[in-house]
Design a protein around this motif. Structure first.
Motif, PDB file in Angstrom:
ATOM      1  N   ALA A 197      29.142  39.836  49.135  1.00  0.00           N
ATOM      2  CA  ALA A 197      30.191  39.485  48.177  1.00  0.00           C
ATOM      3  C   ALA A 197      31.206  40.623  48.052  1.00  0.00           C
ATOM      4  CB  ALA A 197      29.567  39.161  46.819  1.00  0.00           C
ATOM      5  N   LEU A 198      30.731  41.863  47.944  1.00  0.00           N
ATOM      6  CA  LEU A 198      31.632  43.006  47.803  1.00  0.00           C
ATOM      7  C   LEU A 198      32.566  43.119  49.008  1.00  0.00           C
ATOM      8  CD1 LEU A 198      29.378  45.888  46.414  1.00  0.00           C
ATOM      9  CD2 LEU A 198      31.341  44.829  45.295  1.00  0.00           C
ATOM     10  N   ALA A 199      31.997  42.949  50.206  1.00  0.00           N
ATOM     11  CA  ALA A 199      32.764  43.153  51.437  1.00  0.00           C
ATOM     12  C   ALA A 199      33.903  42.146  51.579  1.00  0.00           C
ATOM     13  CB  ALA A 199      31.829  43.083  52.645  1.00  0.00           C
ATOM     14  N   ARG A 200      33.805  41.018  50.869  1.00  0.00           N
ATOM     15  CA  ARG A 200      34.828  39.975  50.996  1.00  0.00           C
ATOM     16  C   ARG A 200      35.903  40.025  49.914  1.00  0.00           C
ATOM     17  NH1 ARG A 200      33.746  36.212  55.068  1.00  0.00           N
ATOM     18  NH2 ARG A 200      32.153  37.203  56.324  1.00  0.00           N
ATOM     19  N   HIS A 201      35.890  41.051  49.067  1.00  0.00           N
ATOM     20  CA  HIS A 201      36.902  41.147  48.007  1.00  0.00           C
ATOM     21  C   HIS A 201      37.443  42.577  47.947  1.00  0.00           C
ATOM     22  CE1 HIS A 201      34.399  37.697  46.876  1.00  0.00           C
ATOM     23  NE2 HIS A 201      35.503  37.206  46.332  1.00  0.00           N
ATOM     24  N   THR A 202      38.742  42.691  47.696  1.00  0.00           N
ATOM     25  CA  THR A 202      39.310  44.022  47.509  1.00  0.00           C
ATOM     26  C   THR A 202      38.995  44.498  46.095  1.00  0.00           C
ATOM     27  OG1 THR A 202      41.365  43.142  46.631  1.00  0.00           O
ATOM     28  CG2 THR A 202      41.265  43.496  49.019  1.00  0.00           C
ATOM     29  N   ARG A 203      39.198  45.788  45.880  1.00  0.00           N
ATOM     30  CA  ARG A 203      38.962  46.310  44.543  1.00  0.00           C
ATOM     31  C   ARG A 203      39.905  45.652  43.535  1.00  0.00           C
ATOM     32  NH1 ARG A 203      39.080  52.466  42.190  1.00  0.00           N
ATOM     33  NH2 ARG A 203      38.072  51.884  40.240  1.00  0.00           N
ATOM     34  N   ALA A 204      41.157  45.468  43.945  1.00  0.00           N
ATOM     35  CA  ALA A 204      42.126  44.850  43.031  1.00  0.00           C
ATOM     36  C   ALA A 204      41.685  43.439  42.646  1.00  0.00           C
ATOM     37  CB  ALA A 204      43.513  44.815  43.683  1.00  0.00           C
ATOM     38  N   ARG A 205      41.127  42.716  43.628  1.00  0.00           N
ATOM     39  CA  ARG A 205      40.648  41.369  43.335  1.00  0.00           C
ATOM     40  C   ARG A 205      39.471  41.433  42.353  1.00  0.00           C
ATOM     41  NH1 ARG A 205      42.753  36.391  43.180  1.00  0.00           N
ATOM     42  NH2 ARG A 205      41.366  34.778  43.996  1.00  0.00           N
ATOM     43  N   CYS A 206      38.601  42.417  42.524  1.00  0.00           N
ATOM     44  CA  CYS A 206      37.471  42.583  41.596  1.00  0.00           C
ATOM     45  C   CYS A 206      37.984  42.833  40.177  1.00  0.00           C
ATOM     46  CB  CYS A 206      36.564  43.733  42.032  1.00  0.00           C
ATOM     47  SG  CYS A 206      35.633  43.409  43.541  1.00  0.00           S
ATOM     48  N   VAL A 207      39.060  43.626  40.069  1.00  0.00           N
ATOM     49  CA  VAL A 207      39.629  43.889  38.745  1.00  0.00           C
ATOM     50  C   VAL A 207      40.154  42.588  38.135  1.00  0.00           C
ATOM     51  CG1 VAL A 207      41.513  45.064  37.528  1.00  0.00           C
ATOM     52  CG2 VAL A 207      40.169  46.303  39.251  1.00  0.00           C
ATOM     53  N   GLU A 208      40.829  41.775  38.962  1.00  0.00           N
ATOM     54  CA  GLU A 208      41.317  40.466  38.466  1.00  0.00           C
ATOM     55  C   GLU A 208      40.157  39.589  38.015  1.00  0.00           C
ATOM     56  OE1 GLU A 208      43.872  38.175  41.134  1.00  0.00           O
ATOM     57  OE2 GLU A 208      44.629  40.075  41.926  1.00  0.00           O
ATOM     58  N   ILE A 209      39.103  39.581  38.820  1.00  0.00           N
ATOM     59  CA  ILE A 209      37.934  38.761  38.483  1.00  0.00           C
ATOM     60  C   ILE A 209      37.339  39.231  37.153  1.00  0.00           C
ATOM     61  CG2 ILE A 209      35.571  38.177  39.185  1.00  0.00           C
ATOM     62  CD1 ILE A 209      36.555  38.293  42.112  1.00  0.00           C
ATOM     63  N   ALA A 210      37.253  40.553  36.978  1.00  0.00           N
ATOM     64  CA  ALA A 210      36.693  41.103  35.743  1.00  0.00           C
ATOM     65  C   ALA A 210      37.573  40.739  34.551  1.00  0.00           C
ATOM     66  CB  ALA A 210      36.554  42.621  35.864  1.00  0.00           C
ATOM     67  N   VAL A 262      32.360  41.432  39.111  1.00  0.00           N
ATOM     68  CA  VAL A 262      32.909  41.748  37.785  1.00  0.00           C
ATOM     69  C   VAL A 262      32.625  43.215  37.450  1.00  0.00           C
ATOM     70  CG1 VAL A 262      32.661  41.311  35.302  1.00  0.00           C
ATOM     71  CG2 VAL A 262      32.779  39.384  36.916  1.00  0.00           C
ATOM     72  N   LEU A 263      31.377  43.633  37.665  1.00  0.00           N
ATOM     73  CA  LEU A 263      30.993  45.013  37.341  1.00  0.00           C
ATOM     74  C   LEU A 263      31.836  46.000  38.149  1.00  0.00           C
ATOM     75  CD1 LEU A 263      27.096  44.530  37.204  1.00  0.00           C
ATOM     76  CD2 LEU A 263      28.651  44.843  35.267  1.00  0.00           C
ATOM     77  N   THR A 264      32.045  45.678  39.420  1.00  0.00           N
ATOM     78  CA  THR A 264      32.873  46.538  40.259  1.00  0.00           C
ATOM     79  C   THR A 264      34.289  46.615  39.703  1.00  0.00           C
ATOM     80  OG1 THR A 264      31.539  45.976  42.175  1.00  0.00           O
ATOM     81  CG2 THR A 264      33.726  46.869  42.620  1.00  0.00           C
ATOM     82  N   GLY A 265      34.812  45.461  39.290  1.00  0.00           N
ATOM     83  CA  GLY A 265      36.144  45.415  38.704  1.00  0.00           C
ATOM     84  C   GLY A 265      36.237  46.193  37.406  1.00  0.00           C
TER      85      GLY A 265
END
Lengths: 92, 563
Positions: free
Chosen positions: B520-533, B498-501
């Motif tokens: 956890a970070l390595a398994r998600h793209t930045r765009a996915r982190c933004v969606e999660i956030a 979430v914080l990354t997003g």
């Protein structure tokens, strides 16, 4: 009745090690010494629980009192102890 | 249904580990039956309590001598409480008035415990010591084993109602598989120690008192559960996770998302020794060096020379890596003898952190001079930040003093809501900000960090807290300046996503938590982190926010980390 008013020098106040050293010394006089913070009621200076519960902080004034033979000498000793930073004096 | 076979107890987990092992109960505190009749022979009862107090004092004194150091000091003071003349007198008076011996001890100590608890602060923490005196004296009177942690014959899960600092210090850590506590809180002493050592620990477990010595339990810190008599499936699952976590711990690359967006993974430290332990660790540096340890428990401020030695050790240990030094965060609740403050009603809201500059600017200047010296001697370029900054003026004042002292990269902590709400203006005065999520939650939610019973309000997933973090990260992105997080919330892998997003640029946590965040970070793209956030921020409650974020986390990550 003999009395001394002293500013507590220990950094942590009259807690922990300073409280322990003071109450042990007060008990050792065998004189029924009391201690009061500011204008508060006096409590048994040989009771670490009562002394800690006073919540005396660094730089606050306390009054110690005692009666009987040797009261003045005893209070001088205790006053000196209170005016010393007991936290700085580490056991050997 | 055979209740025992499928019983699951719930609490708050500390860390991500899981383990299966036999229960070793710390002997419980004896319960005092309040309605028992008074003694027929009151003189004998008074002699018995006097002897019991003296014997407990002697035994504590002996343990104090064996322990030495700080723990020895604490035990020594506890021994003195056990022979306190007023406590003994009041107990005897109660027996004279017709109370049973154990009841008299219980009531007399309770009076002092109430007094201490009401006083708050340091005295309130001593209530545990008094309780331990009462328990030991009552156990002795009733012929019960001495309360506390037993010697462990085999690796075990230690189960206790609560563990005092002295109990925790006495644990034989090589034989402690896990820790289950009925009381306490996730920020309590035992939880912190367990977290640092990577021992699976679950606190506030209702029903833990019913666990019997020798019963096999599966302790799952990630799920916050204790399963009684686990079957083969559960055992296999625990073993798989243990292996997976051990594998993760071996990864060592920089923190980045699946598509290469970098988020530095940093460690929180408090001493030069902590820094030296990181020399070979897979962290990219230190995101929070708490310098309080240098100052606490002293009667005079450490000199520039003394401080420079410590800072130099830290910078050498982490040569070439980022180090963020936080200037002194002490104040009314962590009193310093050399910054005398009369009693404040609300120490958390008082003259603490950077606010000390109002009364003791030389303290700050000496510290900054020492940091400057360490930087010159090592050729390193530490970042320096001030705690508890609430206004733009304070940020500007700190930046000016720090730059005068030769600090190249100056920042402030964002832990007061006002600083988060005006993060753009604050950030304009400095080079970076770092979010202290623990204090930010405390101040946003008006909740004392030390109160276990209010832990739900301190949840970093509280939507209002997430909003403040988002505002700060957004200001950082707009101004092109780093906005990191150095609170423990970064240690939750879901929160790390979430914080990354949200745009946070670095995550600093206890070193033990880094491998899970990296994975956890390595398994998600930045765009996915933004969606999660975004999903998290749509939640109206802390539970909704976390559930919504979790639903978007990669299934394999959820399984391995037991999220």
């Amino acid at each position: 009745m003999a009395q001394r008013t002293v500013v507590v020098a220990s950094g942590v106040g009259l807690h922990a090690r300073p409280a322990k050293l003071f109450t042990q010394a007060a008990a050792a006089t065998g004189l029924g010494v009391t201690i009061a913070k500011g204008d508060g009621p006096p409590v048994d200076a040989a009771s670490i629980l009562r002394v800690m519960a006073l919540g005396v902080k660094h730089g606050e004034e306390v009054t110690i009192s005692a009666e009987g033979d040797g009261a003045d000498e005893a209070l001088d000793g205790l006053a000196e102890l209170l005016a010393t930073d007991l936290d700085a004096v580490k056991p050997a | 249904m055979t209740a025992v076979a499928s019983q699951v107890l719930h609490g708050s987990g500390v860390g991500r580990g899981a383990v299966v092992g036999p229960v070793a109960r710390a002997h419980p505190a004896p319960r005092v039956q309040q309605d028992q009749p008074g003694p027929e022979d009151r003189e004998a009862a008074k002699r018995a309590v006097t002897e019991a107090f003296a014997a407990v004092a002697a035994s504590l004194e002996q343990r104090a001598e064996q322990a030495g150091g700080t723990i020895g000091e604490v035990l020594g003071a506890t021994a003195l409480m056990a022979q306190d003349p007023e406590l003994v007198d009041q107990t005897r008076t109660r027996i004279d008035a017709g109370a049973a011996a154990a009841v008299a001890v219980d009531r007399a100590t309770a009076e002092f415990m109430d007094l201490f608890a009401a006083a708050g602060g340091y005295l309130a923490e001593r209530v545990t010591d008094l309780r331990s005196v009462r328990d030991r004296v009552v156990a002795r009177l009733e012929g019960l084993p001495e309360p506390g942690v037993p010697a462990l014959a085999r690796p075990s899960v230690v189960v206790a109602e609560d563990l005092s600092p002295a109990d925790t210090a006495a644990l034989e850590l090589d034989k402690v598989l896990g820790i289950v506590i009925e009381q306490g809180g996730p920020t309590g002493h035992t939880a912190i120690i367990a977290g640092q050592l990577g021992i699976p620990c679950v606190v506030r477990v209702r029903g833990a008192a019913a666990l019997q010595d020798g019963t096999e339990v599966a302790v799952d810190a990630a799920a916050g559960t204790v399963l009684v008599d686990p079957d083969e499936t559960v055992r296999a699952n625990v073993e798989t996770r243990r292996v997976a976590l051990a594998t993760l711990a071996e990864a060592s690359g920089p923190g980045q998302t699946a598509d290469g967006h970098e988020v530095a993974l940093l460690a929180n430290i408090g001493t030069a020794e902590d820094a030296e332990r990181l020399t070979d660790a897979a962290v990219q540096g230190v995101g929070l060096f708490r310098t309080e340890v240098l100052f606490l428990g002293r009667t005079t401020a450490p000199t520039e020379d003394e401080q420079a030695v410590v800072y130099t050790r830290v910078l050498r240990a982490l040569a070439g890596r980022k180090v963020v030094i936080r200037t002194l965060d002490a104040g009314a609740d962590k009193p310093l003898a050399f910054v005398t403050r009369q009693g404040e009603e609300n120490p958390a809201l008082g003259v603490r952190g950077f606010r000390l500059v109002r009364t003791a600017e030389d303290l700050l200047r000496t510290q900054l001079a020492a940091i400057g010296r360490a930087a010159r001697e090592t050729g390193e370029q530490p970042w320096v930040m001030a705690p508890m900054v609430a206004t733009v003026e304070e940020a500007a004042q700190f930046a000016a003093i720090a730059r005068e002292s030769g600090v190249a990269t100056v920042g402030v902590m964002v832990e007061v809501p006002s600083a988060a709400l005006r993060a753009r203006d604050v950030l304009a005065e400095v080079d970076f900000v770092s979010l202290g999520t623990n204090d930010l939650a405390q101040y946003a939610m008006a909740t004392d960090r030390l109160l276990g019973e209010l832990v739900d309000l301190l949840d970093p997933w509280q939507p209002a807290v997430l909003d403040l973090v988002a505002l700060t990260a957004q200001a950082g992105a707009e101004l092109g300046k780093p906005a990191g997080v150095c609170g423990e919330s970064a240690a939750d892998p879901v929160m790390a996503l979430v914080l990354t997003g949200l745009g946070v640029t670095s995550l600093s946590m206890s070193p033990a938590a880094v491998p899970a965040a990296r994975f956890a970070l390595a398994r998600h793209t930045r765009a996915r982190c933004v969606e999660i956030a975004e999903a998290a921020r749509d939640g109206r409650t802390a539970a909704e926010a976390r559930a919504a974020a979790l639903a978007l986390v990669d299934p394999e990550v959820r399984e391995v980390l037991a999220l």
